[in-house]
Design a protein around this motif. Structure first.
Motif, PDB file in Angstrom:
ATOM      1  N   ALA A 259      57.428 -22.146  15.511  1.00 40.90           N
ATOM      2  CA  ALA A 259      56.596 -21.190  14.448  1.00 40.90           C
ATOM      3  C   ALA A 259      57.322 -20.141  13.548  1.00 40.90           C
ATOM      4  O   ALA A 259      57.959 -19.349  14.109  1.00 40.90           O
ATOM      5  CB  ALA A 259      55.260 -20.893  14.980  1.00 40.90           C
ATOM      6  N   PRO A 260      57.005 -20.221  12.283  1.00 37.08           N
ATOM      7  CA  PRO A 260      57.775 -19.227  11.361  1.00 37.08           C
ATOM      8  C   PRO A 260      56.773 -18.128  11.668  1.00 37.08           C
ATOM      9  O   PRO A 260      55.671 -18.019  12.115  1.00 37.08           O
ATOM     10  CB  PRO A 260      58.010 -19.683  10.007  1.00 37.08           C
ATOM     11  CG  PRO A 260      57.183 -21.080  10.081  1.00 37.08           C
ATOM     12  CD  PRO A 260      56.586 -21.300  11.218  1.00 37.08           C
ATOM     13  N   THR A 261      57.300 -16.922  11.132  1.00 37.38           N
ATOM     14  CA  THR A 261      56.492 -15.745  10.916  1.00 37.38           C
ATOM     15  C   THR A 261      55.056 -15.868  10.395  1.00 37.38           C
ATOM     16  O   THR A 261      54.268 -15.180  11.101  1.00 37.38           O
ATOM     17  CB  THR A 261      57.100 -14.471   9.989  1.00 37.38           C
ATOM     18  OG1 THR A 261      58.582 -14.927   9.803  1.00 37.38           O
ATOM     19  CG2 THR A 261      57.648 -13.458  10.862  1.00 37.38           C
TER      20      THR A 261
ATOM     21  N   PRO B  63      54.561 -10.909  25.844  1.00 37.35           N
ATOM     22  CA  PRO B  63      55.218 -11.359  27.346  1.00 37.35           C
ATOM     23  C   PRO B  63      54.258 -12.172  28.383  1.00 37.35           C
ATOM     24  O   PRO B  63      52.938 -11.799  27.941  1.00 37.35           O
ATOM     25  CB  PRO B  63      55.676 -10.137  27.840  1.00 37.35           C
ATOM     26  CG  PRO B  63      54.822  -9.053  27.193  1.00 37.35           C
ATOM     27  CD  PRO B  63      54.412  -9.533  25.728  1.00 37.35           C
TER      28      PRO B  63
ATOM     29  N   GLN C 291      45.630  -4.152  25.180  1.00 32.51           N
ATOM     30  CA  GLN C 291      46.833  -4.364  24.232  1.00 32.51           C
ATOM     31  C   GLN C 291      47.867  -5.308  24.252  1.00 32.51           C
ATOM     32  O   GLN C 291      48.175  -5.827  23.009  1.00 32.51           O
ATOM     33  CB  GLN C 291      47.985  -2.954  24.620  1.00 32.51           C
ATOM     34  CG  GLN C 291      47.675  -1.905  23.918  1.00 32.51           C
ATOM     35  CD  GLN C 291      47.297  -1.893  22.490  1.00 32.51           C
ATOM     36  OE1 GLN C 291      48.118  -2.234  21.910  1.00 32.51           O
ATOM     37  NE2 GLN C 291      46.263  -1.232  22.247  1.00 32.51           N
ATOM     38  N   LEU C 292      48.027  -6.152  25.327  1.00 32.91           N
ATOM     39  CA  LEU C 292      48.622  -7.325  25.197  1.00 32.91           C
ATOM     40  C   LEU C 292      48.178  -8.589  25.501  1.00 32.91           C
ATOM     41  O   LEU C 292      48.526  -9.578  24.830  1.00 32.91           O
ATOM     42  CB  LEU C 292      49.845  -7.175  26.303  1.00 32.91           C
ATOM     43  CG  LEU C 292      50.939  -5.911  26.033  1.00 32.91           C
ATOM     44  CD1 LEU C 292      51.833  -5.893  26.932  1.00 32.91           C
ATOM     45  CD2 LEU C 292      51.686  -6.411  24.800  1.00 32.91           C
TER      46      LEU C 292
ATOM     47  N   MET D 207      52.358 -15.774  13.137  1.00 33.54           N
ATOM     48  CA  MET D 207      52.164 -14.530  14.144  1.00 33.54           C
ATOM     49  C   MET D 207      51.576 -13.184  13.569  1.00 33.54           C
ATOM     50  O   MET D 207      51.734 -13.024  12.361  1.00 33.54           O
ATOM     51  CB  MET D 207      53.657 -14.026  14.492  1.00 33.54           C
ATOM     52  CG  MET D 207      54.468 -15.384  14.825  1.00 33.54           C
ATOM     53  SD  MET D 207      56.179 -14.740  15.253  1.00 33.54           S
ATOM     54  CE  MET D 207      56.817 -16.429  15.409  1.00 33.54           C
ATOM     55  N   VAL D 208      50.536 -13.124  14.332  1.00 36.38           N
ATOM     56  CA  VAL D 208      50.271 -11.774  13.869  1.00 36.38           C
ATOM     57  C   VAL D 208      50.699 -10.492  14.538  1.00 36.38           C
ATOM     58  O   VAL D 208      50.479  -9.418  14.057  1.00 36.38           O
ATOM     59  CB  VAL D 208      48.633 -11.577  14.236  1.00 36.38           C
ATOM     60  CG1 VAL D 208      47.734 -12.550  13.163  1.00 36.38           C
ATOM     61  CG2 VAL D 208      48.331 -12.020  15.594  1.00 36.38           C
ATOM     62  N   ARG D 209      51.276 -11.046  15.453  1.00 35.11           N
ATOM     63  CA  ARG D 209      52.187  -9.863  16.207  1.00 35.11           C
ATOM     64  C   ARG D 209      53.368 -10.587  16.948  1.00 35.11           C
ATOM     65  O   ARG D 209      53.445 -11.580  16.994  1.00 35.11           O
ATOM     66  CB  ARG D 209      51.602  -9.180  17.262  1.00 35.11           C
ATOM     67  CG  ARG D 209      50.568 -10.186  18.279  1.00 35.11           C
ATOM     68  CD  ARG D 209      50.079  -9.364  19.555  1.00 35.11           C
ATOM     69  NE  ARG D 209      49.625 -10.395  20.360  1.00 35.11           N
ATOM     70  CZ  ARG D 209      49.182  -9.897  21.541  1.00 35.11           C
ATOM     71  NH1 ARG D 209      49.019  -8.582  21.863  1.00 35.11           N
ATOM     72  NH2 ARG D 209      48.620 -10.916  22.353  1.00 35.11           N
ATOM     73  N   PRO D 210      54.400  -9.858  17.504  1.00 36.21           N
ATOM     74  CA  PRO D 210      55.520 -10.592  17.879  1.00 36.21           C
ATOM     75  C   PRO D 210      55.032 -11.306  19.265  1.00 36.21           C
ATOM     76  O   PRO D 210      53.908 -10.897  19.831  1.00 36.21           O
ATOM     77  CB  PRO D 210      56.548  -9.268  18.652  1.00 36.21           C
ATOM     78  CG  PRO D 210      55.499  -8.074  18.141  1.00 36.21           C
ATOM     79  CD  PRO D 210      54.587  -8.389  17.447  1.00 36.21           C
ATOM     80  N   PRO D 211      55.714 -12.252  19.543  1.00 34.96           N
ATOM     81  CA  PRO D 211      55.168 -13.216  20.777  1.00 34.96           C
ATOM     82  C   PRO D 211      54.916 -12.186  22.090  1.00 34.96           C
ATOM     83  O   PRO D 211      55.841 -11.647  22.201  1.00 34.96           O
ATOM     84  CB  PRO D 211      56.181 -14.096  21.172  1.00 34.96           C
ATOM     85  CG  PRO D 211      56.907 -14.256  19.796  1.00 34.96           C
ATOM     86  CD  PRO D 211      57.032 -12.838  19.283  1.00 34.96           C
TER      87      PRO D 211
ATOM     88  N   GLU E 120      58.797 -17.975  22.521  1.00 31.33           N
ATOM     89  CA  GLU E 120      58.743 -18.677  21.310  1.00 31.33           C
ATOM     90  C   GLU E 120      57.320 -18.986  20.917  1.00 31.33           C
ATOM     91  O   GLU E 120      56.795 -19.126  21.708  1.00 31.33           O
ATOM     92  CB  GLU E 120      59.719 -19.891  21.573  1.00 31.33           C
ATOM     93  CG  GLU E 120      60.860 -19.978  20.743  1.00 31.33           C
ATOM     94  CD  GLU E 120      61.522 -21.248  20.797  1.00 31.33           C
ATOM     95  OE1 GLU E 120      62.722 -21.217  21.590  1.00 31.33           O
ATOM     96  OE2 GLU E 120      61.102 -22.400  20.544  1.00 31.33           O
TER      97      GLU E 120
END
Lengths: 218, 1042
Positions: free
Chosen positions: B437-439, B448, B574-575, B442-446, B759
């Protein structure tokens, strides 16, 4: 205090890594992230900008350094010492280049180096408190000269791009409108012609009609 | 008939038309090869009445031929007809060859011989004669008509006909055959006449009947030819019409036929239909418990779930059935058709199903060009799109919009309109692909991978030993948690207070912080409650090592579950990530406390019954909604030995895409293996994080309802904070337009998720299904597994809003309606009067329906299943993929003793051993050793008379003890090793749960009762139907309103 940390490739603005759970205490964090992204996109268009810069936005400041086609950016409180912020970015840069250097150019997906976030997280903590011995020592260190780093406003920075956009938009509007003008002029011309000759034509028409009728009936 | 008639034109007459169906029955019965049957049928009618001589031969033949069944006798209005022949014959063409020679020789003796064989027959004739006349009459008349027509010439052919041996089709054969066998024919004739006479006379009865029974049993149709002629003959003599042969509808069981000849209506079916449906004769007297139904012949899914593979050509690029299964692979084209399809219409999706080696979904990177999607409906590029305009445009297969092909993606088309680069484009050739998926996605970085543990440390948790097992298991999994080095981990424990643990990497020991303010819970520390595992590994290890001892003297009986849950939420919000709750005591303090509303027996059977199965306190549903919003998936591990209101607590898992694991009366000594395996699997299996799923489908249809464990974010967006290969989701679709005009509809499942490696990916499964206007086709393409899966989800949802009884009768009703509709489709035209018919594709549906009604969530009432267990099973079944669900509904039962006694064991033998037995007490031999495997547990059943040798070998000195206290361990004997190996294989075949092995000895009550006997779904237990009764009941109801 460091609020946000983002790393992106300059050539296409592709985000490469970002700090973990960044912006926890920041209100409107999404707005600032948007600004950062816009800023990254602009970088490619302005290759001549200085490689270190501070950009003010609201109560915060973005500090960034560009090195090896990668932009390292962090957002801090205005009160946070500039010197420390750039130290922090230097640390990130060194580690990032060491770990991911060769793959930066070939990275094909966003956040390809997201694993770097653990390092960001760790480093960030070191810089969190300005009063630690370590940070005070750094502040006093004259090695890093940050006075000449330019400070600008975010509107200004983003505005450069915007102005360029405006110019091109205006010129394109000009072309299209002049085309419309030409069309309209041609149209008016035709109408004037019609207005001029129509009465004459009608008169002749009537006359001929009468003639014709007359020859038919009589 | 037409085929045969060539010989005689006259016969084609209408009367015959009627006859054919009757004949066909043979094909149904299954004894006969379908194709042959058809051939036979024509012959009979064709024979002219004149054909006496041949007939004679026929009778002789008939003696041999199987065929006589009650029908002939019935016909007897005229004494003259010995005719039974009609019934015979159709059978195998191959047999004919044989027929000629032996039969004739045998002929004379034949009749007598038969009689003895058949013990039963004698009585038949009489009844048949009496009762049958009325029903059969009409048919009998038919033959009369033809009689006139037969030309004299016919005779010869007829004669021949008996011996048509060589070809299946009788007609053509006549001339030649005749020549070949003239002699024989002649010889036979003499005998025949005598026979005939006899038959006319009172003797008929004995002769005719005897013949029948033996033959039926033998599937091989003896020469049909012989019998066929006879009828005509008879008709001439008697003037009666031929008796229409009664087809044996009851093909499956000869007994039936014999017993109830009178009642049976004549039935026939066409051969062709065999492919369409299967039928089953069920007690001819509906409702009676019919011993005649041969329970062995009933359909059973002993091969497990068979995925439909009958996809027509052109659908080969569909994604594999393990990802997406439609309840029928033929989509109805109109509302009215939908309303006649009484089964659920929809799909079951398991987006992350485990693929075998070599079939993994390929990952494609489109970041540079952007992912190609339809501008309007946002469909992803897939193999079904078409390129036009020499490759510059593509047409969306779902909404038919013409899109531009981006410059980077352009490729020329070859002469056939295919892209020249097709073989390098997996997205255009495979039904399942994964895009990076391109940016924009994403609403936020992938995020963890994140695991957070919420552990109950009250006294009951300590006593049960749960804490120790959990701590050990987590510790052993730390190296295998996905997502190294980003993985985050954290812990909270709680009893009447909430304990937080600071795991900062610089510490050597975790710091415990206790918060006692339950009303207004807060987090004592901003950071370090959730830490990076790789950095804080030593602290985490230290914590897990000390956890069991930390609380070993804890006497606290309270549980501040609600506040602890809120605290966990605050830490994780948060995560996002996965929250694992280990819960042992009913929540008693703070927000979310639960009452012992209990398993109130009085509530059962009233309108309030269902309220026990839904959460009482809105707190849990609210929490679940918040969890989902912040990408937190919850798995609940419940251990309580007392009622702990799983209905409420399980809600957390239900709405966050999680799972409920329930270990009633957990004792570390017995259950630790199961818990640790399942926890390990939960922690280490590949998980998709912060996922959303959407299923798109073509114009005119729409997915209207979704069933499973998840929360809907908008009308069609399924939010799945954490999803893995063991979860499936079902959805139902409906038609938006009254008539679908397109030929094909497409379905596309897209799952956007973050892989553990960080990813962000989009997994896309695409499938196509034809649109049909024929209900029969829908039935033919039906997918039993998907239907059962949807039905069970609907039924479980039904238990949340009404009584169990209602949910069960709902299942029942839907099956009845479906079968009735199917019956209307075929029974009338083919006169399948007395038989239960059902599509081949759904032959197991009735059994699964029965199993569903007897499954834990739906079974019985108050006393049958503890409420918590019922709820837990409900949560589990709502998430199970099709295969596991079918196994749970109809578990496998395998006999082991033979295998264990055999000296060697190679791989080939394994497969043989794994032969599944019908789930009925009759399968259990008291001299045997059996293993019962439903995917969630194994039960080893020791027969009472099992050789002590085996028991000793497996259990050692414990063999004599009460088996509830014995655990199975590997011993130093060959047999024991073999058994353990086998159990291991069984477990490996379904790794999503760990099947704990229980031991039960026959007659050991009550354990045997609830572990094995109630699970034998085909048996009649505690007021529920057995399989046979269930079918009889279904059948009766199907017929009632037909």
């Amino acid at each position: 205090m460091v609020k946000l940390t983002m790393i992106a490739r300059v050539t296409d603005g592709l985000p490469l890594a970002e700090g973990l759970d960044d912006g926890r205490e920041v209100k409107d964090v999404e707005l600032y992230k948007q600004q950062v992204k816009a800023l990254f996109k602009n970088l490619a268009n302005r290759p001549n900008d200085p490689s270190r810069m501070s950009v003010e936005t609201g109560p915060y400041v973005f500090h960034y350094i560009i090195e090896g086609r990668v932009c390292y950016l962090t957002m801090c409180d205005r009160a946070y010492p500039k010197k420390l912020a750039f130290q922090y970015l230097e640390d990130l840069k060194n580690e990032f280049e060491r770990v991911n250097g060769p793959q930066i150019e070939t990275a094909a997906r966003p956040y390809a180096f997201i694993k770097f976030d653990t390092f960001i997280q760790r480093t960030k903590k070191l810089y969190q408190d300005t009063h630690t011995q370590r940070n005070i020592a750094k502040l006093n260190d004259e090695l890093y000269e940050v006075h000449q780093i330019m400070t600008r406003n975010v509107q200004e920075v983003l505005g450069v791009g915007e102005k360029l956009d405006q110019v091109s938009e205006m010129s394109s509007r000009l072309t299209s409108e002049s085309r419309i003008y030409a069309d309209k002029a041609r149209d008016l011309n035709r109408q004037a012609l019609i207005r001029k000759w129509a009465p004459v034509a009608i008169v002749f028409g009537v006359v001929f009609l009468l003639f014709w009728v007359k020859t038919k009936i009589w | 008939m037409g085929t045969e008639n060539p010989g005689r034109p006259s016969f084609p007459a209408s009367p015959f038309a009627a006859a054919p169906p009757t004949i066909t029955p043979f094909s149904n019965s299954g004894h006969v090869g379908g194709s042959e049957a058809s051939n036979l049928r024509p012959t009979r009618p064709s024979f002219p009445p004149n054909t006496l001589p041949p007939i004679t031969a026929g009778p002789a033949g008939s003696g041999e031929p199987p065929a006589f069944r009650p029908a002939p006798p019935t016909r007897f209005n005229d004494p003259s007809l010995p005719a039974p022949p009609s019934s015979y014959g159709p059978p195998a063409s191959g047999t004919f060859n044989r027929f000629p020679t032996p039969p004739f020789g045998s002929m004379p003796p034949g009749p007598p011989a038969r009689a003895p064989l058949v013990g039963q027959p004698p009585f038949q004739p009489p009844p048949s004669q009496v009762s049958p006349p009325p029903p059969f009459r009409p048919q009998g008349q038919i033959p009369a008509v033809p009689m006139g027509s037969p030309p004299p010439g016919v005779n010869t052919p007829q004669i021949d006909s008996p011996f048509p041996a060589s070809r299946p089709n009788f007609q053509p054969s006549f001339p030649p055959t005749a020549s070949g066998y003239p002699a024989t024919g002649a010889s036979s004739q003499p005998t025949l006449p005598g026979y005939v006479k006899q038959s006319n006379a009172p003797f008929q009865a004995p002769q005719g009947p005897p013949v029948q029974s033996p033959f039926q049993a033998t599937p091989v149709g003896y020469a049909p030819s012989a019998p066929t002629p006879t009828p005509h003959y008879l008709s001439q003599q008697g003037g009666l019409a031929q008796a229409p042969p009664v087809a044996s509808p009851y093909g499956l069981h000869s007994r039936d036929q014999i017993q109830h000849p009178g009642t049976m209506p004549p039935m026939g079916s066409m051969q062709g239909l065999i492919e369409d449906f299967s039928s089953l004769s069920i007690g001819s007297v509906p409702g009676s418990i019919d011993p005649g139904v041969d329970s062995k012949a009933l359909p059973r899914p002993l091969d497990g779930d068979v995925e439909p593979n009958s996809l027509p050509e052109g659908y080969s690029v569909n994604c594999n059935a393990r990802y997406l299964r439609l309840t029928t692979n033929a989509i109805p084209n109109s509302q009215s058709l939908v309303s006649r399809w009484h089964l659920p219409l929809g799909a079951v999706v398991c987006p992350l199903a485990e693929a075998p080696e070599g079939e993994e979904v390929s990952v494609l990177n489109f970041v540079s060009t952007g992912i190609i999607r339809c501008r309007r409906c946002r469909t992803y590029v897939n193999p079904f799109i078409t390129f036009t305009d020499s490759g510059r445009k593509w047409r969306c297969n779902i909404c038919a919009l013409l899109n531009d092909v981006p410059g980077d993606y352009f490729a020329h088309l070859d002469a056939t309109g295919r892209r020249v680069d097709l073989d390098q484009r997996p997205e255009l050739t495979k039904g399942s692909v994964e895009f990076v998926a391109p940016t924009e996605y994403m609403v936020r970085p992938p995020m963890p991978p994140l695991y957070f543990f919420l552990i109950d440390v009250s006294i009951s948790a300590v006593r049960s030993g749960m804490i120790e097992v959990v701590a050990k298991t987590i510790k052993s999994c730390l190296d295998d948690l996905p997502g190294y080095p980003r993985t985050q981990i954290g812990f909270i424990t709680y009893d009447s207070t909430v304990h937080f643990y600071n795991m900062k990497s610089s510490l050597t020991q975790p710091q415990m912080m206790v918060v006692t303010d339950l009303e207004d819970i807060f987090i004592p520390l901003p950071d370090d409650l959730l830490v990076n595992l790789s950095e804080s590994r030593t602290v985490v290890d230290a914590f897990l090592d000390s956890l069991p001892t930390m609380f070993q003297d804890n006497l606290n009986m309270e549980s501040a579950f609600g506040p602890a849950l809120k605290a966990a939420f605050m830490v994780m919000s948060q995560l996002g990530g996965k929250l694992l709750i280990f819960q042992n005591t009913m929540p008693s303090l703070g927000v979310g406390r639960l009452k012992l509303r209990g398993d109130d027996p009085r509530a059962y059977g009233t309108d309030k019954e269902h309220s026990l199965r839904v959460p009482e306190d809105p707190f849990y549903k609210q929490m679940a909604a918040d969890f989902t919003k912040y990408q937190i998936g919850v798995n609940v591990y419940a251990f309580s030995d007392k009622y702990s209101d799983l209905a409420s607590i399980g809600t957390l898992a239900k709405y966050t895409g999680g799972q409920v694991y329930y270990y009633p009366s957990f004792q570390a000594a017995n259950h630790s293996e199961k818990l640790s395996h399942e926890l390990t699997r939960d922690l280490t299996r590949e998980t998709a994080w912060e996922a959303v799923m959407r299923i798109r489908c073509g114009k005119g249809i729409r997915f209207t309802s979704y069933h499973g464990n998840f929360m809907l974010r908008s009308t069609d967006l399924v939010a799945l904070p954490a999803v893995d290969c063991d979860k499936a989701y079902a959805m139902q679709l409906s038609l938006e337009e009254t008539l679908l005009t397109n030929q094909t509809v497409y379905f596309q499942v897209a799952l956007l998720y973050t892989a553990s490696c960080g990813e962000r990916r989009i997994r896309v499964h695409t499938a196509a299904a034809p649109v049909v206007s024929d209900l029969g086709e829908m039935y033919r393409q039906a997918d039993n597994g998907a239907i059962v899966s949807l039905l069970s989800r609907l039924a479980i949802e039904k238990t949340m809003s009404s009584k169990l009884e209602d949910a069960r009768s709902n299942v029942h009703l839907r099956i009845v309606k479906a079968l009735r509709e199917y019956r209307n489709l075929y029974a009338v035209q083919h006169r399948l009067g007395g038989r239960l018919i059902y599509p081949e594709s759904l032959k197991f549906l009735p059994l699964y329906g029965l199993a569903l009604c007897k499954s834990t969530p739906l079974r019985g009432g108050y006393a049958d299943v503890p409420l918590d267990e019922r709820c837990a099973a409900g949560f589990t079944m709502m998430a199970l993929p099709v295969k596991s669900l079918l196994k749970l509904l109809y578990p496998s039962l395998i006999q082991l003793d033979d295998y264990l006694l055999k000296p060697s064991a190679n791989a080939d033998e394994f497969r043989k051993v794994m032969k599944r037995l019908p789930l009925t007490a009759d399968s259990l031999d008291s001299r045997g050793l059996y293993v019962y495997d439903d995917g969630l547990q194994l039960v080893l059943w020791f027969g009472r008379m099992l050789s002590p040798d085996i028991a000793m070998n497996l259990l050692g000195p414990d063999a004599a003890a009460e088996l509830s206290r014995v655990t199975l361990v590997e011993r130093e004997t060959e047999m024991s090793r073999k058994l353990m190996l086998l159990l291991k294989k069984l477990r490996e075949s379904d790794p999503s749960y760990y099947q704990l092995c229980h031991l039960v000895r026959q007659g050991e009550q009550p354990r045997e009762g609830f572990m094995v006997l109630t699970k034998l779904v085909e048996d009649q237990t505690g007021g529920t139907n057995g399989y046979v009764d269930w079918l009889v009941q279904l059948h009766r109801q199907v017929q009632q309103n037909a």
